[in-house]
Design a protein around this motif. Structure first.
Motif, PDB file in Angstrom:
ATOM      1  N   GLU A 170       0.828  -1.207   0.000  1.00 59.64           N
ATOM      2  CA  GLU A 170       0.000   0.000   0.000  1.00 59.64           C
ATOM      3  C   GLU A 170       0.863   1.257   0.000  1.00 59.64           C
ATOM      4  O   GLU A 170       0.547   2.242  -0.677  1.00 59.64           O
ATOM      5  CB  GLU A 170      -0.929  -0.013   1.212  1.00 59.64           C
ATOM      6  N   PHE A 171       1.967   1.222   0.760  1.00 64.87           N
ATOM      7  CA  PHE A 171       2.870   2.379   0.790  1.00 64.87           C
ATOM      8  C   PHE A 171       3.463   2.642  -0.585  1.00 64.87           C
ATOM      9  O   PHE A 171       3.473   3.780  -1.066  1.00 64.87           O
ATOM     10  CB  PHE A 171       3.984   2.142   1.809  1.00 64.87           C
ATOM     11  N   MET A 172       3.944   1.599  -1.239  1.00 65.37           N
ATOM     12  CA  MET A 172       4.600   1.764  -2.535  1.00 65.37           C
ATOM     13  C   MET A 172       3.628   2.199  -3.631  1.00 65.37           C
ATOM     14  O   MET A 172       4.025   2.857  -4.601  1.00 65.37           O
ATOM     15  CB  MET A 172       5.298   0.468  -2.942  1.00 65.37           C
ATOM     16  N   GLU A 173       2.352   1.866  -3.476  1.00 65.20           N
ATOM     17  CA  GLU A 173       1.354   2.294  -4.460  1.00 65.20           C
ATOM     18  C   GLU A 173       1.128   3.800  -4.428  1.00 65.20           C
ATOM     19  O   GLU A 173       0.744   4.398  -5.431  1.00 65.20           O
ATOM     20  CB  GLU A 173       0.032   1.562  -4.204  1.00 65.20           C
ATOM     21  N   THR A 174       1.364   4.413  -3.272  1.00 61.52           N
ATOM     22  CA  THR A 174       1.081   5.850  -3.123  1.00 61.52           C
ATOM     23  C   THR A 174       2.344   6.708  -2.995  1.00 61.52           C
ATOM     24  O   THR A 174       2.265   7.927  -3.113  1.00 61.52           O
ATOM     25  CB  THR A 174       0.200   6.097  -1.886  1.00 61.52           C
ATOM     26  N   TYR A 175       3.500   6.081  -2.754  1.00 59.81           N
ATOM     27  CA  TYR A 175       4.734   6.847  -2.531  1.00 59.81           C
ATOM     28  C   TYR A 175       5.331   7.291  -3.866  1.00 59.81           C
ATOM     29  O   TYR A 175       5.723   6.457  -4.687  1.00 59.81           O
ATOM     30  CB  TYR A 175       5.746   6.003  -1.759  1.00 59.81           C
ATOM     31  N   LYS A 176       5.379   8.582  -4.090  1.00 58.02           N
ATOM     32  CA  LYS A 176       5.831   9.124  -5.380  1.00 58.02           C
ATOM     33  C   LYS A 176       7.098   9.969  -5.275  1.00 58.02           C
ATOM     34  O   LYS A 176       7.572  10.506  -6.266  1.00 58.02           O
ATOM     35  CB  LYS A 176       4.716   9.982  -5.988  1.00 58.02           C
ATOM     36  N   GLU A 177       7.664  10.102  -4.094  1.00 63.20           N
ATOM     37  CA  GLU A 177       8.818  10.973  -3.878  1.00 63.20           C
ATOM     38  C   GLU A 177      10.052  10.436  -4.607  1.00 63.20           C
ATOM     39  O   GLU A 177      10.349   9.243  -4.567  1.00 63.20           O
ATOM     40  CB  GLU A 177       9.095  11.069  -2.377  1.00 63.20           C
ATOM     41  N   SER A 178      10.787  11.304  -5.264  1.00 67.07           N
ATOM     42  CA  SER A 178      12.033  10.910  -5.923  1.00 67.07           C
ATOM     43  C   SER A 178      13.163  10.834  -4.902  1.00 67.07           C
ATOM     44  O   SER A 178      13.043  11.338  -3.777  1.00 67.07           O
ATOM     45  CB  SER A 178      12.392  11.924  -7.006  1.00 67.07           C
ATOM     46  N   THR A 255      10.717   5.467   8.140  1.00 67.25           N
ATOM     47  CA  THR A 255      11.481   4.248   7.869  1.00 67.25           C
ATOM     48  C   THR A 255      11.161   3.688   6.490  1.00 67.25           C
ATOM     49  O   THR A 255      12.060   3.269   5.752  1.00 67.25           O
ATOM     50  CB  THR A 255      11.220   3.193   8.956  1.00 67.25           C
ATOM     51  N   TYR A 256       9.897   3.677   6.109  1.00 66.74           N
ATOM     52  CA  TYR A 256       9.525   3.144   4.803  1.00 66.74           C
ATOM     53  C   TYR A 256      10.102   4.006   3.677  1.00 66.74           C
ATOM     54  O   TYR A 256      10.601   3.482   2.676  1.00 66.74           O
ATOM     55  CB  TYR A 256       8.006   3.044   4.667  1.00 66.74           C
ATOM     56  N   ALA A 257      10.029   5.310   3.836  1.00 65.39           N
ATOM     57  CA  ALA A 257      10.594   6.205   2.820  1.00 65.39           C
ATOM     58  C   ALA A 257      12.109   6.033   2.752  1.00 65.39           C
ATOM     59  O   ALA A 257      12.702   6.051   1.662  1.00 65.39           O
ATOM     60  CB  ALA A 257      10.231   7.656   3.129  1.00 65.39           C
ATOM     61  N   LEU A 258      12.750   5.847   3.908  1.00 68.39           N
ATOM     62  CA  LEU A 258      14.196   5.623   3.932  1.00 68.39           C
ATOM     63  C   LEU A 258      14.543   4.343   3.183  1.00 68.39           C
ATOM     64  O   LEU A 258      15.461   4.322   2.346  1.00 68.39           O
ATOM     65  CB  LEU A 258      14.683   5.540   5.383  1.00 68.39           C
ATOM     66  N   LEU A 259      13.825   3.259   3.449  1.00 70.79           N
ATOM     67  CA  LEU A 259      14.107   1.997   2.771  1.00 70.79           C
ATOM     68  C   LEU A 259      13.803   2.081   1.278  1.00 70.79           C
ATOM     69  O   LEU A 259      14.499   1.460   0.465  1.00 70.79           O
ATOM     70  CB  LEU A 259      13.301   0.866   3.418  1.00 70.79           C
ATOM     71  N   ALA A 260      12.800   2.847   0.919  1.00 64.13           N
ATOM     72  CA  ALA A 260      12.468   3.004  -0.504  1.00 64.13           C
ATOM     73  C   ALA A 260      13.589   3.702  -1.267  1.00 64.13           C
ATOM     74  O   ALA A 260      13.689   3.566  -2.495  1.00 64.13           O
ATOM     75  CB  ALA A 260      11.169   3.788  -0.655  1.00 64.13           C
ATOM     76  N   ASN A 261      14.460   4.409  -0.546  1.00 66.02           N
ATOM     77  CA  ASN A 261      15.534   5.165  -1.187  1.00 66.02           C
ATOM     78  C   ASN A 261      16.929   4.635  -0.835  1.00 66.02           C
ATOM     79  O   ASN A 261      17.929   5.236  -1.237  1.00 66.02           O
ATOM     80  CB  ASN A 261      15.437   6.641  -0.785  1.00 66.02           C
TER      81      ASN A 261
END
Length: 380
Positions: A170-178, A255-261
């Motif tokens: 669900e997080f990855m479906e909505t996370y659009k930050e570069s 934490t999720y945004a950190l791991l996404a990057n």
């Protein structure tokens, strides 16, 4: 129907709140009364006690608060009898919840459902006797628990999917930050890849693991930047004692945004190892223990569980390197980290292993599936 739900910590509050939402979707007459937290309260119902009044971790804190713990147990039992729910739903927190299950089974005809089954495969396997006797239905979020309970102990359970996998999808479906946007928002460098440091959520874990993580990662300071995932309950001052003048950043509640990057990570064992894998970030699992040689001996000769990370447990093989007890050294952490920084065999093998973990978890939404099964059983 009337649902009495008991959780004892923040993660339980999160998972129970999602379950409650799905129960409401399927049962328009749902009433909730619960020991829980703010997320559950936001869904609706009556918050009897907050989990902050229950969550004592470790031998000494539990010993010091025994009177409070027993008082809470007694109050909970009486409250269940007075409210007369259609079902009692327990969420993890086995020390407290198995005691409640025993009482409800002995004193009432109310069925007990256990959502997020106790991890008795890791320790206290003898608790299977209590579960068989007192728990009507067990709902698991880890696929390897099915053969443990059903094949080894002859106790059928429901594997409903994994809520962590649900939340990350669900997080990855909505996370659009570069990457650039994340770095700008958190005062990080745009020209260096990130190594994430997830050192745990409690002070003792951070104290034990973060210093070695920092020393090991500093050997790559000329090419990478290091970012600590700050635990919500830990103040920046506590982290500063370990970071000092090192060029390390901290981000809180991201934490999720950190791991996404992140390009790679050093992770203390726990749910964070699974989260890191589901984000596709190569990792080294680091967990410092007291008397490491003794713990190493016990792991080799007495402890039945082969792994400490959920990633390896789910795959039933070593996908991520675990540095525990006598293997937990700065040199080992640094060497293993070096193997996964470049696009070589170690990194690619780990990423392929992560695909296996995702497949085993499946794509069923855990709270949706659990709610549907619970209501179907109760109606029958």
């Amino acid at each position: 129907m009337k649902y009495y739900i008991i959780v004892g910590e923040a993660s339980g509050d999160l998972h129970a709140s999602h379950l409650m939402s799905e129960l409401k979707n399927r049962d328009t007459n749902a009433e909730f009364r619960f020991f829980g937290g703010d997320l559950m309260a936001a869904v609706g119902g009556t918050l009897v006690k907050h989990y902050r009044d229950l969550a004592y971790m470790g031998f000494v804190p539990v010993l010091l608060h025994l009177r409070t713990i027993f008082r809470n147990m007694d109050f909970c039992k009486k409250d269940i009898l007075l409210w007369k729910p259609d079902v009692v739903i327990l969420v993890d927190y086995p020390g407290f919840n198995l005691n409640i299950a025993k009482y409800v089974k002995a004193k009432t005809s109310i069925p007990v459902f256990y959502y997020i089954s106790p991890k008795i495969w890791a320790w206290k396997e003898y608790r299977i006797r209590n579960i068989k006797r007192d728990v009507a239905e067990l709902f698991s979020i880890l696929p390897f628990e099915v053969p443990f309970y059903e094949n080894k102990h002859g106790y059928p359970i429901h594997y409903v999917g994994n809520p962590t996998a649900d939340e990350i999808r669900e997080f990855m479906e909505t996370y659009k930050e570069s990457f650039e946007g994340f770095c700008t928002a958190n005062n990080l460098r745009h020209d260096r890849k990130i190594i994430a440091l997830l050192a745990g959520s409690r002070k003792q874990e951070i104290k034990d693991n973060l210093p070695a993580m920092l020393k090991a990662s500093s050997r790559y300071a000329d090419k990478y930047q290091f970012v600590v995932a700050g635990a919500p309950s830990i103040s920046p001052d506590y982290y500063e004692k370990f970071i000092l003048d090192k060029q390390v950043s901290i981000v809180y509640n991201k934490t999720y945004a950190l791991l996404a990057n992140a390009h790679a990570a050093l992770v203390t064992s726990g749910t964070a190892t699974l989260e890191t894998a589901l984000f596709g970030v190569p990792q080294v699992v680091c967990y410092e223990t007291p008397i490491p040689k003794v713990i190493a001996f016990l792991r080799k000769h007495l402890i039945k569980v082969r792994f400490i990370s959920l990633v390896n447990l789910i795959a039933n093989r070593e996908i991520v390197t675990e540095l525990v007890a006598d293997t937990f050294t700065v040199d080992n952490i640094s060497n293993e980290l070096g193997k996964i920084l470049d696009d070589g065999k170690s990194r690619n093998d780990m990423l392929n292993g992560y695909k296996e973990v995702r497949h085993r978890l499946g794509d069923t939404k855990a709270p949706d599936n659990a709610a549907a099964i619970m209501i179907d059983i109760l109606k029958k």
